[in-house]
Design a protein around this motif. Sequence first.
Motif, mmCIF file in Angstrom:
data_model
loop_
_atom_site.group_PDB
_atom_site.id
_atom_site.type_symbol
_atom_site.label_atom_id
_atom_site.label_comp_id
_atom_site.label_asym_id
_atom_site.label_seq_id
_atom_site.Cartn_x
_atom_site.Cartn_y
_atom_site.Cartn_z
ATOM 1 N N LEU B 28 2.026 28.083 -44.803
ATOM 2 C CA LEU B 28 2.881 27.761 -45.946
ATOM 3 C C LEU B 28 3.344 29.014 -46.674
ATOM 4 C CD1 LEU B 28 1.030 24.625 -47.354
ATOM 5 C CD2 LEU B 28 3.299 24.681 -46.321
ATOM 6 N N VAL B 52 6.592 29.749 -53.490
ATOM 7 C CA VAL B 52 6.136 30.780 -52.573
ATOM 8 C C VAL B 52 7.198 31.008 -51.503
ATOM 9 C CG1 VAL B 52 4.740 29.048 -51.345
ATOM 10 C CG2 VAL B 52 4.303 31.474 -50.966
ATOM 11 N N ALA B 55 10.207 28.497 -51.445
ATOM 12 C CA ALA B 55 10.000 27.048 -51.376
ATOM 13 C C ALA B 55 8.984 26.619 -52.414
ATOM 14 C CB ALA B 55 9.536 26.645 -49.982
ATOM 15 N N VAL B 57 5.866 24.442 -53.258
ATOM 16 C CA VAL B 57 4.761 23.827 -52.526
ATOM 17 C C VAL B 57 3.742 23.299 -53.530
ATOM 18 C CG1 VAL B 57 2.840 24.290 -50.950
ATOM 19 C CG2 VAL B 57 5.060 25.379 -50.551
#
Lengths: 227, 82
Positions: B28, B52, B55, B57
């Motif tokens: 991720l 992060v 994006a 998350v």
Amino acid sequence: MTFPQDNRPKTDGVVALVGNPNTGKSTIFNALTGLKQHTGNWPGKTVSIARGTFRVGAQKYLLVDLPGTYSLRAGSPEEKITRDFLLSGRPHVTVVVADAGRLERNLYLVLQVLEITGKVVVCLNMLDDARRRGICVDVRALEEELGVPVVAAAARQGLGLQELKGKIDALARGEISVCPRRVKYDPDIEEQLAFMSGTRWLALEALLGQQKPGEGSWVERFKYCPV
Amino acid sequence: MSRLPPGQKAEVRRLLGEGPLKFRLLDLGFVPGTTVEAVRRSPLGDPVAFCVRGALVALRSKDADLVLVEVLPGDQRRGACP
């Protein structure tokens, strides 16, 4: 796992479409196939995968729209389908769709795919969006770094799709030679890799020891994968 | 990382834990050296959304606790997360 040949339409090649979620993969799929998609279930899987065909000159290609993933580590069913298809479905060309505005995140998947196959076209999508946010990408430099063709596109506006088709066709017919960028790992890992056969990606997974008991060795499971 | 207040930026230093969850976090984008920003906290305080590498998350607090971060000084502006 192998994928049956019999329920595939007669085509000159199979093209896989992969990418992070929300990079415009389905927009590209619909634009290339003209919405002539039919969803098909690959055996053993309940997630349906859209398939469709498109033509470049006299050549007809089957385009397979795989689920959006951030990684191929197979932590989720979507990742597993995408990974298994790349390893066992033996696509002739793999298109990795990347969001030009979030390149850093998207390149991770690009590099993972390059460890499985070098027959890759990177489609740098949503370039219009990125530009609006003040992000410019040097497409030629990226192409040089990655060693595979990079096509700039704004699929929603229909831009770059002809070039994408052309690059897919040229790569499938062997008119373009690629030199895929490989991530260099620590010397001890590289030393181990040198002794292992098969794709670099499988060798790395084997080294990571992610093999599950009872599933057979990685190399055995994916012995049909392209090398 | 779960203790970052919304708007606070920090740099990932180390990941605790082993196995699939650690790989998931790395996948991720929670890689040492990466700048992260706590963006929103859900009404009950868990999960928290982090920005992060472009994006957003959302992580449960107990998973976010596996990411050790160092708070970055100054600059409290909202990050580039759309």
